[in-house]
Design an enzyme around this catalytic site. Structure first.
Site, PDB file in Angstrom:
ATOM      1  N   THR A   4      -6.131   1.284  14.087  1.00  0.00           N
ATOM      2  CA  THR A   4      -7.441   1.836  14.466  1.00  0.00           C
ATOM      3  C   THR A   4      -8.196   0.967  15.477  1.00  0.00           C
ATOM      4  O   THR A   4      -8.890   1.483  16.350  1.00  0.00           O
ATOM      5  CB  THR A   4      -8.295   1.990  13.185  1.00  0.00           C
ATOM      6  OG1 THR A   4      -7.601   2.847  12.293  1.00  0.00           O
ATOM      7  CG2 THR A   4      -9.672   2.533  13.476  1.00  0.00           C
TER       8      THR A   4
ATOM      9  N   ASP B 223     -29.270 -19.332  16.919  1.00  0.00           N
ATOM     10  CA  ASP B 223     -30.561 -19.994  17.111  1.00  0.00           C
ATOM     11  C   ASP B 223     -30.633 -21.119  16.094  1.00  0.00           C
ATOM     12  O   ASP B 223     -30.255 -20.953  14.941  1.00  0.00           O
ATOM     13  CB  ASP B 223     -31.741 -19.025  16.995  1.00  0.00           C
ATOM     14  CG  ASP B 223     -31.917 -18.441  15.595  1.00  0.00           C
ATOM     15  OD1 ASP B 223     -30.932 -18.380  14.843  1.00  0.00           O
ATOM     16  OD2 ASP B 223     -33.051 -18.041  15.267  1.00  0.00           O
TER      17      ASP B 223
ATOM     18  N   TYR C 213      -5.979   9.285   1.105  1.00  0.00           N
ATOM     19  CA  TYR C 213      -6.146   9.909   2.425  1.00  0.00           C
ATOM     20  C   TYR C 213      -4.912  10.733   2.756  1.00  0.00           C
ATOM     21  O   TYR C 213      -3.848  10.548   2.153  1.00  0.00           O
ATOM     22  CB  TYR C 213      -6.436   8.859   3.507  1.00  0.00           C
ATOM     23  CG  TYR C 213      -5.326   7.873   3.786  1.00  0.00           C
ATOM     24  CD1 TYR C 213      -4.227   8.229   4.572  1.00  0.00           C
ATOM     25  CD2 TYR C 213      -5.376   6.568   3.294  1.00  0.00           C
ATOM     26  CE1 TYR C 213      -3.210   7.319   4.837  1.00  0.00           C
ATOM     27  CE2 TYR C 213      -4.364   5.655   3.555  1.00  0.00           C
ATOM     28  CZ  TYR C 213      -3.289   6.041   4.329  1.00  0.00           C
ATOM     29  OH  TYR C 213      -2.285   5.143   4.591  1.00  0.00           O
TER      30      TYR C 213
ATOM     31  N   HIS D 172       0.878  -1.174   0.000  1.00  0.00           N
ATOM     32  CA  HIS D 172       0.000   0.000   0.000  1.00  0.00           C
ATOM     33  C   HIS D 172       0.906   1.211   0.000  1.00  0.00           C
ATOM     34  O   HIS D 172       1.859   1.293   0.782  1.00  0.00           O
ATOM     35  CB  HIS D 172      -0.896  -0.074   1.239  1.00  0.00           C
ATOM     36  CG  HIS D 172      -1.463   1.232   1.694  1.00  0.00           C
ATOM     37  ND1 HIS D 172      -2.182   2.065   0.876  1.00  0.00           N
ATOM     38  CD2 HIS D 172      -1.432   1.841   2.904  1.00  0.00           C
ATOM     39  CE1 HIS D 172      -2.560   3.124   1.580  1.00  0.00           C
ATOM     40  NE2 HIS D 172      -2.114   3.014   2.794  1.00  0.00           N
TER      41      HIS D 172
HETATM   42  P1  FAD Z   1       2.959  -5.487  13.201  1.00  0.00           P
HETATM   43  O1  FAD Z   1       3.105  -4.098  13.619  1.00  0.00           O
HETATM   44  O2  FAD Z   1       3.499  -5.867  11.863  1.00  0.00           O
HETATM   45  O3  FAD Z   1       3.576  -6.384  14.298  1.00  0.00           O
HETATM   46  C1  FAD Z   1       3.830  -7.760  14.092  1.00  0.00           C
HETATM   47  C2  FAD Z   1       5.116  -8.071  14.780  1.00  0.00           C
HETATM   48  O4  FAD Z   1       5.351  -9.459  14.765  1.00  0.00           O
HETATM   49  C3  FAD Z   1       6.294  -7.422  14.107  1.00  0.00           C
HETATM   50  O5  FAD Z   1       6.911  -6.573  15.020  1.00  0.00           O
HETATM   51  C4  FAD Z   1       7.183  -8.584  13.717  1.00  0.00           C
HETATM   52  O6  FAD Z   1       8.537  -8.300  13.844  1.00  0.00           O
HETATM   53  C5  FAD Z   1       6.726  -9.664  14.685  1.00  0.00           C
HETATM   54  N1  FAD Z   1       6.964 -11.006  14.192  1.00  0.00           N
HETATM   55  C6  FAD Z   1       6.479 -11.560  13.069  1.00  0.00           C
HETATM   56  N2  FAD Z   1       6.930 -12.811  12.918  1.00  0.00           N
HETATM   57  C7  FAD Z   1       7.729 -13.059  13.982  1.00  0.00           C
HETATM   58  C8  FAD Z   1       8.484 -14.172  14.390  1.00  0.00           C
HETATM   59  N3  FAD Z   1       8.525 -15.311  13.679  1.00  0.00           N
HETATM   60  N4  FAD Z   1       9.179 -14.088  15.541  1.00  0.00           N
HETATM   61  C9  FAD Z   1       9.150 -12.941  16.266  1.00  0.00           C
HETATM   62  N5  FAD Z   1       8.464 -11.863  15.920  1.00  0.00           N
HETATM   63  C10 FAD Z   1       7.755 -11.916  14.787  1.00  0.00           C
HETATM   64  N6  FAD Z   1      -3.709   1.290  10.065  1.00  0.00           N
HETATM   65  C11 FAD Z   1      -4.478   2.255  10.589  1.00  0.00           C
HETATM   66  O7  FAD Z   1      -5.259   1.991  11.467  1.00  0.00           O
HETATM   67  N7  FAD Z   1      -4.382   3.546  10.164  1.00  0.00           N
HETATM   68  C12 FAD Z   1      -3.537   3.902   9.179  1.00  0.00           C
HETATM   69  O8  FAD Z   1      -3.471   5.065   8.787  1.00  0.00           O
HETATM   70  C13 FAD Z   1      -2.742   2.898   8.584  1.00  0.00           C
HETATM   71  N8  FAD Z   1      -1.912   3.205   7.571  1.00  0.00           N
HETATM   72  C14 FAD Z   1      -1.087   2.262   7.077  1.00  0.00           C
HETATM   73  C15 FAD Z   1      -0.185   2.616   6.103  1.00  0.00           C
HETATM   74  C16 FAD Z   1       0.702   1.703   5.612  1.00  0.00           C
HETATM   75  C17 FAD Z   1       1.684   2.097   4.572  1.00  0.00           C
HETATM   76  C18 FAD Z   1       0.662   0.365   6.100  1.00  0.00           C
HETATM   77  C19 FAD Z   1       1.602  -0.665   5.589  1.00  0.00           C
HETATM   78  C20 FAD Z   1      -0.257   0.005   7.049  1.00  0.00           C
HETATM   79  C21 FAD Z   1      -1.140   0.943   7.546  1.00  0.00           C
HETATM   80  N9  FAD Z   1      -2.075   0.609   8.522  1.00  0.00           N
HETATM   81  C22 FAD Z   1      -2.852   1.579   9.070  1.00  0.00           C
HETATM   82  C23 FAD Z   1      -2.256  -0.776   8.980  1.00  0.00           C
HETATM   83  C24 FAD Z   1      -1.507  -1.017  10.279  1.00  0.00           C
HETATM   84  O9  FAD Z   1      -0.227  -0.527  10.174  1.00  0.00           O
HETATM   85  C25 FAD Z   1      -1.438  -2.478  10.629  1.00  0.00           C
HETATM   86  O10 FAD Z   1      -2.664  -3.099  10.402  1.00  0.00           O
HETATM   87  C26 FAD Z   1      -1.047  -2.662  12.088  1.00  0.00           C
HETATM   88  O11 FAD Z   1       0.089  -1.908  12.388  1.00  0.00           O
HETATM   89  C27 FAD Z   1      -0.798  -4.123  12.388  1.00  0.00           C
HETATM   90  O12 FAD Z   1      -0.309  -4.257  13.689  1.00  0.00           O
HETATM   91  P2  FAD Z   1       0.239  -5.649  14.192  1.00  0.00           P
HETATM   92  O13 FAD Z   1       0.686  -5.474  15.572  1.00  0.00           O
HETATM   93  O14 FAD Z   1      -0.755  -6.686  13.890  1.00  0.00           O
HETATM   94  O15 FAD Z   1       1.431  -5.967  13.184  1.00  0.00           O
HETATM   95  N1  THG Z   2     -34.841 -24.076   9.264  1.00  0.00           N
HETATM   96  C1  THG Z   2     -34.130 -24.966   9.972  1.00  0.00           C
HETATM   97  N2  THG Z   2     -33.154 -24.579  10.809  1.00  0.00           N
HETATM   98  C2  THG Z   2     -32.855 -23.270  10.932  1.00  0.00           C
HETATM   99  C3  THG Z   2     -33.574 -22.299  10.231  1.00  0.00           C
HETATM  100  C4  THG Z   2     -34.594 -22.731   9.357  1.00  0.00           C
HETATM  101  N3  THG Z   2     -31.838 -22.895  11.743  1.00  0.00           N
HETATM  102  C5  THG Z   2     -31.317 -21.556  11.653  1.00  0.00           C
HETATM  103  C6  THG Z   2     -32.438 -20.552  11.511  1.00  0.00           C
HETATM  104  N4  THG Z   2     -33.293 -20.963  10.404  1.00  0.00           N
HETATM  105  C7  THG Z   2     -33.216 -20.569  12.798  1.00  0.00           C
HETATM  106  N5  THG Z   2     -34.302 -19.620  12.792  1.00  0.00           N
HETATM  107  C8  THG Z   2     -35.615 -19.981  12.944  1.00  0.00           C
HETATM  108  C9  THG Z   2     -36.490 -18.999  13.364  1.00  0.00           C
HETATM  109  C10 THG Z   2     -37.818 -19.323  13.614  1.00  0.00           C
HETATM  110  C11 THG Z   2     -38.273 -20.621  13.414  1.00  0.00           C
HETATM  111  C12 THG Z   2     -37.408 -21.572  12.945  1.00  0.00           C
HETATM  112  C13 THG Z   2     -36.059 -21.248  12.697  1.00  0.00           C
HETATM  113  C14 THG Z   2     -39.651 -20.989  13.767  1.00  0.00           C
HETATM  114  N6  THG Z   2     -40.140 -20.489  14.895  1.00  0.00           N
HETATM  115  C15 THG Z   2     -41.414 -20.876  15.450  1.00  0.00           C
HETATM  116  C16 THG Z   2     -42.075 -19.651  16.034  1.00  0.00           C
HETATM  117  O1  THG Z   2     -41.389 -18.819  16.616  1.00  0.00           O
HETATM  118  O2  THG Z   2     -43.271 -19.516  15.865  1.00  0.00           O
HETATM  119  C17 THG Z   2     -41.092 -21.872  16.537  1.00  0.00           C
HETATM  120  C18 THG Z   2     -42.117 -22.058  17.559  1.00  0.00           C
HETATM  121  C19 THG Z   2     -41.763 -23.183  18.472  1.00  0.00           C
HETATM  122  O3  THG Z   2     -40.760 -23.050  19.230  1.00  0.00           O
HETATM  123  O4  THG Z   2     -42.439 -24.203  18.407  1.00  0.00           O
HETATM  124  O5  THG Z   2     -40.274 -21.735  13.079  1.00  0.00           O
HETATM  125  O6  THG Z   2     -35.239 -21.943   8.654  1.00  0.00           O
HETATM  126  N7  THG Z   2     -34.392 -26.267   9.846  1.00  0.00           N
END
Ligand code: FAD
Ligand code: THG
Length: 812
Positions: free
Chosen positions: A355, A541, A255, A224
């Site tokens: 972030t 559910d 940005y 990036h």
């Molecule tokens: P890292 O900071 O990469 O940390 C991972 C660590 O693991 C490293 O220090 C590494 O050395 C260590 N490590 C890996 N493997 C091993 C190993 N085998 N042994 C020991 N240590 C190891 N994010 C935002 O929120 N805002 C921004 O503006 C933004 N801008 C960005 C701009 C750029 C150019 C880039 C590249 C990224 C940007 N990001 C931004 C994203 C953000 O930087 C990352 O998502 C974030 O820093 C990741 O953090 P992390 O701790 O997971 O990874």
């Molecule tokens: N069919 C089957 N499994 C499921 C769903 C499905 N699992 C995931 C999801 N959908 C679950 N959601 C629901 C929501 C409502 C009902 C069934 C699955 C349902 N409710 C009756 C009621 O509220 O009137 C149950 C009444 C009772 O408890 O007897 O039918 O679509 N296989």
């Protein structure tokens, strides 16, 4: 109480946050290891410009960001702040983007973050470099700002060290030891560190570390571009690091941030630059940092032209330096959090931005220490959410690159991901194509939204056309299919519904412990029930059908259900769980004429007495062996008919032919969603999540407190009494005003809640929106307003269900 021995791999902003959060909870037997020097290790954190925009369509992601802002605001290193709260501004240069900013403002109002959509003059006032004539407006979030990543690492590591945490820089992890499926130690180039728990916070190196325990981690490091200008004359004399809000120009994939009298420019408009994790340079081999690739100016040319147009003062300077920096992308843009499905004690916290980093640190600490996370709903981020095909390297690479391309795009909530498609097709696919199906995708399955063949059905019906945004991925046929389901009979492809089989002598006892209902009932019973977390929050559910004494079939919501069951299987091997989905298929045959179609084909009694509501039986439908379950998410008489994949097409053809005299139609997901909302049936993940308990969600009826112990029961005893918010049904009179979900709900001008699911109800002739609201506002007849783009749509709290409250349709 020092807790178990934890090794955190990676001292980037994620690992450092976790070390701080764990140790502040009393877990101090923690070692943080990093291959690079501390605190600027050379990972992504070391060069991130640190922009923190909290806006996100995901409530969880916004909350993780909000916590990060709050925490970093409170941190400093020797007086240097870790957060500069300059605010965040996103500008629109097209009418579509301006509308999108209103939609994004809606998410912020829904999730409780203060923000405003402002006019072009105010944009320029706040950020005087912006060309007035280029912008149509902006979205201002006053609490956004700049995180100082390396300082935040240092501050959090210091706090952790003060509590006894060990930090080891320049220790490269080479292997992870396991014994009997559990981690026991981390092997570094300088010796072993024993461990009860290992948390991989290795950023872009995550897949390499996960591989040490045989785990596929679906992320891709992508380059990036980040550039810094030379001095900008218009900024001469700026003595504070940042005074203007961080700025996003999504129409240009750009940005910006201040750095004294220079600007940092980030760009997402270039070609995707994926890097194989094995090609990342080692700390010693890298010129600068291993997570930095050489800047490629050609890829940046358009960004610079666009920058000079949006911020004309930059014409007076040039790009002084730049990098192609690496960070992690995932197939759905969300982080990867949780424990390996195979190796106990191996956890990951991966693909996390600065972030969200402190929020993730807290979430992981709660999860590790308490066994569940109570501050955030993590189901969208769970590393075990993926289907097997979603771990295929080809899929991961294609989707991750696509997400890079789309990162600032305006995406409709129904827009399916592009290639690779089609991936999973049900046995009915060929027939659906012949009927002109318009397909969307559900966990890889091609699933009809409606069928062009049903266009003639629209004639003579009053199907209101919704507003522009809701009219996308929509057709009047959706309305016709919904009405036809209530009038005659329809076939719905339910193959994408996750099906699990639980078997064994201990199956009944196991499911009794996992669910909130009594499922130790007669063979042939079907039970609607909940899976709860230990804190009483809803994990899913499901329907539980007892097909034999030691044989159950579960209708589930996704791979996390399979994961949850698998983790809790009895140690003695008395129960097993298996995913049946891929090898089987399902047609929902529903509508008042369903029986007249099915009975003549069947070798079993499907009369009202012969197979009662919420009962299952095996039968033959013509030549096809099926398991039939009498229930219906759309609220009509009928059955879910399950068979093996090989017989699916025959089942479809048999029903289709037999139904011709009854006016049978194939109907799609658009109709399905409308019908289920008329009936008031909730959908896990959208209407309720682990943040909610059954009582608030209107699912108290599915909890049988007198059945004996089950997971979550103790916590529920405490929660039952105080329902302070409710999942509430609202109706909308204006038929054009259809909302989509996630919109804020206002009481007057005060945001009080948010929409979960919404659709037009073609039977009741009104729009429907379910929303979370404070209990005191969830009173029938009260008028509230839904924030939809820049509009406010009146909506009235209604008694639910809106359709067939006496269940005559289903029980007939
Ligand atoms: P890292 O900071 O990469 O940390 C991972 C660590 O693991 C490293 O220090 C590494 O050395 C260590 N490590 C890996 N493997 C091993 C190993 N085998 N042994 C020991 N240590 C190891 N994010 C935002 O929120 N805002 C921004 O503006 C933004 N801008 C960005 C701009 C750029 C150019 C880039 C590249 C990224 C940007 N990001 C931004 C994203 C953000 O930087 C990352 O998502 C974030 O820093 C990741 O953090 P992390 O701790 O997971 O990874
Ligand atoms: N069919 C089957 N499994 C499921 C769903 C499905 N699992 C995931 C999801 N959908 C679950 N959601 C629901 C929501 C409502 C009902 C069934 C699955 C349902 N409710 C009756 C009621 O509220 O009137 C149950 C009444 C009772 O408890 O007897 O039918 O679509 N296989």
């Amino acid at each position: 109480m020092a807790g178990p021995r934890v090794v955190i791999i990676g001292a980037g902003v994620v690992g450092a946050s976790l070390a701080d959060e764990l140790s502040s909870r009393g877990w101090t037997e923690v070692t943080v290891v990093d291959q690079g020097p501390l605190p600027a290790t050379g990972g992504s954190t070391s060069h991130a410009p640190g922009l923190v925009f909290q806006t996100n369509s995901s409530k969880t992601m916004t909350e993780l960001a909000r916590y990060t802002v709050e925490k970093f605001r409170s941190l400093d290193v020797d007086g240097q702040p870790c957060f500069l709260q300059v605010g965040g501004l996103e500008v629109a240069t097209t009418p579509e983007r301006l509308a999108e900013l209103h939609r994004r403002h809606g998410w912020l109002a829904s999730w409780g973050i203060e923000a405003r959509v402002i006019g072009p003059d105010e944009c320029v006032e706040l950020h005087p470099l912006v060309a007035r004539e280029r912008v149509l407006g902006g979205l201002l979030v006053p609490t956004d700002g700049l995180a100082k990543g390396v300082l935040a690492v240092e501050a959090q590591l210091r706090a952790a060290r003060a509590r006894g945490v060990r930090t080891l820089g320049r220790h490269e992890v080479r292997d992870i030891r396991t014994e009997d499926g559990r981690v026991t130690a981390v092997v570094t180039d300088q010796g072993e560190v024993p461990a009860d728990l290992v948390v991989c916070c290795a950023g872009i190196w995550g897949p390499k570390v996960a591989r040490m325990v045989g785990m596929d981690l679906p992320l891709t490091p992508l380059g990036h571009q980040l550039a810094w200008t030379g001095p900008v004359p218009a900024l001469a004399g700026q003595d504070r690091e940042a005074v203007r809000p961080i700025l996003r120009h999504q129409d240009g994939d750009l940005y910006y941030r201040d750095r004294f009298d220079r600007l940092g420019i980030g760009y997402y408009g270039h070609r995707p630059m994926p890097v194989d994790v094995d090609d990342i340079l080692s700390v010693d081999a890298a010129d600068e940092m291993p997570s930095v690739m050489r800047f490629t100016p050609d890829d940046f040319a358009e960004a610079w032209t666009e920058t000079q147009s949006l911020l004309p003062a930059t014409k007076e300077t040039e790009v002084e330096e730049g990098i192609n920096g690496l960070f992690s992308f995932t197939t759905d843009g969300l982080p990867l959090l949780g424990e390996s499905p195979d190796v106990k004690g191996f956890w990951v916290a991966e693909a996390v931005w600065v972030t969200h980093s402190a929020g993730v640190g807290r979430a992981m600490a709660e999860w590790l220490v308490d066994g569940h996370c109570s501050s955030f709903d993590l189901h969208e981020c769970d590393v075990n959410r993926f289907e097997p095909h979603q771990l295929a390297p080809e899929y991961v690479l294609a989707r991750d690159c696509q997400n890079f391309v789309e990162v600032y795009d305006i995406l409709h909530p129904l827009q399916p991901a592009g290639a690779p498609r089609p991936l999973r097709t049900s046995p009915f696919h060929a027939r659906q194509q012949e009927l002109g199906a318009f397909f969307l995708e559900a966990t890889g399955w091609e699933r009809p939204q409606w069928y062009a063949a049903n266009e003639p059905l629209v004639e003579g019906r009053d199907i209101p056309v919704p507003n522009d945004w809701a009219a996308r991925y929509w057709s009047p046929v959706v309305g016709a299919e919904a009405q036809a389901t209530r009038e005659t009979v329809a076939m719905y492809d339910m193959t994408a519904l996750k099906r699990l089989e639980v078997t064994g002598r201990g199956a009944a006892a196991f499911l009794q412990r996992m669910t909130t209902a009594n499922v130790d009932k007669s063979v042939g019973s079907v039970t609607y029930t909940l899976l709860l977390d230990h804190d009483g929050g809803i994990r899913s559910d499901v329907t539980v059908a007892r097909l034999g004494r030691d044989h159950y079939q579960i209708g589930a919501n996704g791979n996390l259900d399979l994961d949850w069951f698998t983790r809790h299987l009895p140690e003695d091997g008395s129960a097993q769980v298996r995913d049946l989905t891929a090898g089987t298929c399902c047609i929902g045959l529903w509508g008042p004429k369903a029986r007249e179609v099915l009975q003549p084909l069947a070798d079993k009694d499907f009369s009202n007495q012969g197979l009662k509501y919420f009962r299952a039986q095996r039968a033959h439908i013509g030549a096809v062996p099926v398991t039939a379950m009498r229930l219906s998410y759309v609220g009509e008489l009928g059955w879910e008919l399950y068979t093996t994949a090989d017989m699916g097409l025959k089942l479809w053809d048999t029903l289709w032919e037999a139904g011709q005299g009854s006016g049978i139609v194939a109907a799609g997901r658009g109709a399905f969603n409308s019908l289920r909302l008329e009936k008031g049936y909730r959908s896990f993940g959208t209407d309720m999540t682990c943040e909610h308990d059954p009582y608030e969600a209107g699912l108290g009826f599915a909890v049988k407190m007198d059945k004996g112990d089950f997971i979550g029961r103790a916590a529920l005893e405490r929660r039952a009494a105080d329902v302070t918010r409710r999942l509430t049904c609202l109706t909308i009179d204006d038929p054009r005003s259809v909302v989509m979900g996630k919109e804020p709900v206002y009481d007057g001008d005060r945001p009080v809640g948010y929409v979960t699911s919404a659709a037009y109800g073609y039977t009741i002739g009104k729009g429907i929106a379910y929303a979370w609201l404070p209990a005191e506002l969830a009173t029938t007849g009260r008028t509230l307003r839904l924030g939809y783009f820049d509009q406010r749509i009146p909506a009235v709290v209604a008694e639910e269900p809106l359709f067939d409250p006496s269940m005559q349709r289903l029980r007939g």
